[in-house]
Design a protein around this motif. Structure first.
Motif, PDB file in Angstrom:
ATOM      1  N   LEU A  54     -47.826 -18.302 -14.462  1.00 37.69           N
ATOM      2  CA  LEU A  54     -47.614 -17.484 -13.264  1.00 37.69           C
ATOM      3  C   LEU A  54     -46.680 -18.146 -12.255  1.00 37.69           C
ATOM      4  O   LEU A  54     -45.894 -17.464 -11.593  1.00 37.69           O
ATOM      5  N   GLU A  55     -46.699 -19.451 -12.166  1.00 36.73           N
ATOM      6  CA  GLU A  55     -45.828 -20.150 -11.209  1.00 36.73           C
ATOM      7  C   GLU A  55     -44.353 -20.065 -11.581  1.00 36.73           C
ATOM      8  O   GLU A  55     -43.474 -20.336 -10.762  1.00 36.73           O
ATOM      9  N   LEU A  81     -56.396 -18.033 -16.088  1.00 37.57           N
ATOM     10  CA  LEU A  81     -55.154 -18.542 -15.515  1.00 37.57           C
ATOM     11  C   LEU A  81     -55.292 -20.011 -15.164  1.00 37.57           C
ATOM     12  O   LEU A  81     -56.345 -20.449 -14.714  1.00 37.57           O
ATOM     13  N   GLN A  82     -54.208 -20.738 -15.352  1.00 44.13           N
ATOM     14  CA  GLN A  82     -54.092 -22.091 -14.813  1.00 44.13           C
ATOM     15  C   GLN A  82     -52.779 -22.142 -14.064  1.00 44.13           C
ATOM     16  O   GLN A  82     -51.731 -21.780 -14.610  1.00 44.13           O
ATOM     17  N   VAL A  83     -52.845 -22.547 -12.792  1.00 53.06           N
ATOM     18  CA  VAL A  83     -51.664 -22.598 -11.933  1.00 53.06           C
ATOM     19  C   VAL A  83     -51.682 -23.894 -11.128  1.00 53.06           C
ATOM     20  O   VAL A  83     -52.735 -24.493 -10.934  1.00 53.06           O
ATOM     21  N   PRO A  84     -50.528 -24.344 -10.626  1.00 58.13           N
ATOM     22  CA  PRO A  84     -50.509 -25.537  -9.781  1.00 58.13           C
ATOM     23  C   PRO A  84     -51.315 -25.313  -8.496  1.00 58.13           C
ATOM     24  O   PRO A  84     -51.244 -24.243  -7.891  1.00 58.13           O
ATOM     25  N   ASN A  85     -52.065 -26.313  -8.114  1.00 54.24           N
ATOM     26  CA  ASN A  85     -52.910 -26.251  -6.928  1.00 54.24           C
ATOM     27  C   ASN A  85     -52.147 -26.803  -5.725  1.00 54.24           C
ATOM     28  O   ASN A  85     -51.864 -27.996  -5.654  1.00 54.24           O
ATOM     29  N   ALA A  86     -51.843 -25.947  -4.757  1.00 54.84           N
ATOM     30  CA  ALA A  86     -51.109 -26.363  -3.561  1.00 54.84           C
ATOM     31  C   ALA A  86     -51.929 -27.297  -2.678  1.00 54.84           C
ATOM     32  O   ALA A  86     -51.373 -27.977  -1.816  1.00 54.84           O
ATOM     33  N   SER A  87     -53.241 -27.366  -2.887  1.00 51.85           N
ATOM     34  CA  SER A  87     -54.093 -28.244  -2.081  1.00 51.85           C
ATOM     35  C   SER A  87     -54.184 -29.652  -2.650  1.00 51.85           C
ATOM     36  O   SER A  87     -54.731 -30.542  -2.002  1.00 51.85           O
ATOM     37  N   SER A  88     -53.667 -29.858  -3.837  1.00 51.21           N
ATOM     38  CA  SER A  88     -53.701 -31.182  -4.450  1.00 51.21           C
ATOM     39  C   SER A  88     -52.810 -32.140  -3.665  1.00 51.21           C
ATOM     40  O   SER A  88     -51.764 -31.758  -3.146  1.00 51.21           O
ATOM     41  N   ILE A  89     -53.209 -33.372  -3.610  1.00 49.18           N
ATOM     42  CA  ILE A  89     -52.399 -34.375  -2.922  1.00 49.18           C
ATOM     43  C   ILE A  89     -51.045 -34.556  -3.614  1.00 49.18           C
ATOM     44  O   ILE A  89     -50.060 -34.935  -2.994  1.00 49.18           O
ATOM     45  N   LEU A  90     -50.969 -34.221  -4.901  1.00 52.68           N
ATOM     46  CA  LEU A  90     -49.720 -34.329  -5.654  1.00 52.68           C
ATOM     47  C   LEU A  90     -48.979 -33.000  -5.764  1.00 52.68           C
ATOM     48  O   LEU A  90     -48.032 -32.875  -6.540  1.00 52.68           O
ATOM     49  N   ALA A  91     -49.388 -31.992  -4.994  1.00 48.46           N
ATOM     50  CA  ALA A  91     -48.791 -30.652  -5.091  1.00 48.46           C
ATOM     51  C   ALA A  91     -47.272 -30.647  -4.936  1.00 48.46           C
ATOM     52  O   ALA A  91     -46.583 -30.026  -5.749  1.00 48.46           O
ATOM     53  N   PRO A  92     -46.704 -31.322  -3.938  1.00 47.71           N
ATOM     54  CA  PRO A  92     -45.236 -31.279  -3.818  1.00 47.71           C
ATOM     55  C   PRO A  92     -44.527 -31.866  -5.034  1.00 47.71           C
ATOM     56  O   PRO A  92     -43.566 -31.294  -5.535  1.00 47.71           O
TER      57      PRO A  92
END
Length: 185
Positions: A54-55, A81-92
């Protein structure tokens, strides 16, 4: 197959991905337009898995694609679904590590997309509670586990200060990815 599903089909827009899957003996079909393919297969699938997909879909197309997923599911079917987590410390880093990423998600934005696509029952597990690590066994792996806990605890404290009373931060997942299961009624 290991979960008991017998009729499996994979689709992808990338010829390289399709060939890679075929070399592994998987049933895969190349499609030009994912949403169109799904709309042409109304109520055919019990389960659709979209892991790290989805990303890669432009933001203005995401709800439409998920509506097509909804239409392709049988009543009672589900999408995982599996998507990147924007709340993760490594999100950027995770987001910008792949030039084809269009979006990263919080549990709120993912729920928004799924609700607007027609899904009513949506499960997005929160983070496992951050518990104090055990100091009984102190080896290299225990030290790494303690450091992971410490970094996540610090990040949770940052979120608590930044979000204030607006949101309960213990329910925010800090994992690299969010996993969601949404059901069609």
């Amino acid at each position: 197959r290991e979960m008991g599903f017998t009729e499996l089909l994979g689709i992808d827009v990338s010829e390289q991905q399709v060939e890679s899957c075929r070399r592994r003996g998987l049933s895969v079909q190349k499609v030009e337009d994912t949403a169109l393919f799904l709309r042409e297969h109304l109520k055919e699938f019990d389960l659709i898995m979209m892991l790290d997909v989805l990303e890669h879909i432009p933001l203005h197309e995401q709800i439409g694609v998920m509506r097509a997923v909804h239409s392709a599911l049988k009543p009672g079917g589900r999408v995982i679904l599996q998507v990147p987590n924007a709340s993760s410390i490594l999100a950027p880093r995770h987001f910008f590590n792949d030039f084809t990423h269009h979006w990263s998600f919080t549990e709120h934005s993912l729920r928004f997309v799924l609700k607007n696509a027609g899904f009513e029952r949506i499960e997005i597990p929160g983070q496992r509670p951050l518990r104090r690590p055990s100091f009984r066994v102190w080896r290299a792996w225990a030290r790494a586990g303690f450091l992971r806990w410490l970094v996540r605890r610090f990040w949770q404290m940052v979120l608590t200060v930044e979000l204030g009373e607006w949101e309960r931060t213990e329910n925010i997942s800090l994992e690299l990815n969010l996993i969601s299961v949404a059901y069609k009624s």
